[in-house]
Design a protein around this motif. Structure first.
Motif, PDB file in Angstrom:
ATOM      1  N   HIS A 135       0.834  -1.201   0.000  1.00  0.00           N
ATOM      2  CA  HIS A 135       0.000   0.000   0.000  1.00  0.00           C
ATOM      3  C   HIS A 135       0.868   1.248   0.000  1.00  0.00           C
ATOM      4  CE1 HIS A 135      -3.777  -2.073   0.608  1.00  0.00           C
ATOM      5  NE2 HIS A 135      -3.243  -2.768   1.595  1.00  0.00           N
ATOM      6  N   LEU A 136       0.428   2.265  -0.734  1.00  0.00           N
ATOM      7  CA  LEU A 136       1.110   3.550  -0.701  1.00  0.00           C
ATOM      8  C   LEU A 136       1.070   4.057   0.741  1.00  0.00           C
ATOM      9  CD1 LEU A 136      -0.276   5.200  -3.956  1.00  0.00           C
ATOM     10  CD2 LEU A 136       1.917   4.047  -3.629  1.00  0.00           C
ATOM     11  N   GLY A 137       2.181   4.588   1.207  1.00  0.00           N
ATOM     12  CA  GLY A 137       2.293   5.055   2.589  1.00  0.00           C
ATOM     13  C   GLY A 137       2.888   4.035   3.533  1.00  0.00           C
ATOM     14  N   THR A 138       3.035   2.774   3.088  1.00  0.00           N
ATOM     15  CA  THR A 138       3.629   1.738   3.926  1.00  0.00           C
ATOM     16  C   THR A 138       5.094   2.060   4.193  1.00  0.00           C
ATOM     17  OG1 THR A 138       2.171   0.038   3.024  1.00  0.00           O
ATOM     18  CG2 THR A 138       4.186  -0.743   4.085  1.00  0.00           C
ATOM     19  N   LYS A 139       5.487   1.927   5.455  1.00  0.00           N
ATOM     20  CA  LYS A 139       6.898   2.085   5.815  1.00  0.00           C
ATOM     21  C   LYS A 139       7.546   0.705   5.727  1.00  0.00           C
ATOM     22  CE  LYS A 139       6.509   6.296   8.345  1.00  0.00           C
ATOM     23  NZ  LYS A 139       6.308   7.081   7.177  1.00  0.00           N
ATOM     24  N   VAL A 140       8.745   0.665   5.168  1.00  0.00           N
ATOM     25  CA  VAL A 140       9.427  -0.596   4.901  1.00  0.00           C
ATOM     26  C   VAL A 140      10.877  -0.501   5.352  1.00  0.00           C
ATOM     27  CG1 VAL A 140      10.077  -2.223   3.078  1.00  0.00           C
ATOM     28  CG2 VAL A 140       7.976  -0.922   2.864  1.00  0.00           C
TER      29      VAL A 140
END
Length: 108
Positions: A47-52
């Motif tokens: 998902h856009l906005g996911t921190k990885v």
């Protein structure tokens, strides 16, 4: 402190590359403009906005990035990083790196 998402603690091993200079200033899938100095990434399905958390398997350096763009699906797990993220991981000269990709679960 960001932690790996429960059940995804091991993450996925894959390939990382970084954006070419020609994309500087171009709109990303999230609507923001690509800036090579920010810690961002493109991923085919997160998902856009996911921190990885991305860890270079060769030197164990890691970086936290935010997914703000899409890239095409590949046969192996794949992430396309900003130049700043690639510099922190130490693979700018090589161009690609074998990495561990771990979605993070918020901040505590």
């Amino acid at each position: 402190q960001n932690r790996p998402v429960p059940g995804e603690k091991t993450g996925k091993e894959g390939i990382a590359t970084y954006y070419a200079k020609k994309y500087t200033g171009k709109r990303t899938a999230s609507g923001s403009r690509y800036c090579p100095k920010k810690l961002t990434a493109a991923h085919p399905s997160l998902h856009l906005g996911t921190k990885v958390k991305v860890t270079n398997l060769a030197n164990k350096k890691d970086v936290h990035v935010t997914v703000n763009d899409r890239c095409r699906k590949r046969s192996v797990p794949f992430i396309d990083l900003s130049r700043a993220a690639a510099e922190k991981l130490g693979f700018v000269r090589k161009g690609t790196a074998n990495v561990l990709i771990q979605p993070l679960d918020g901040e505590s």
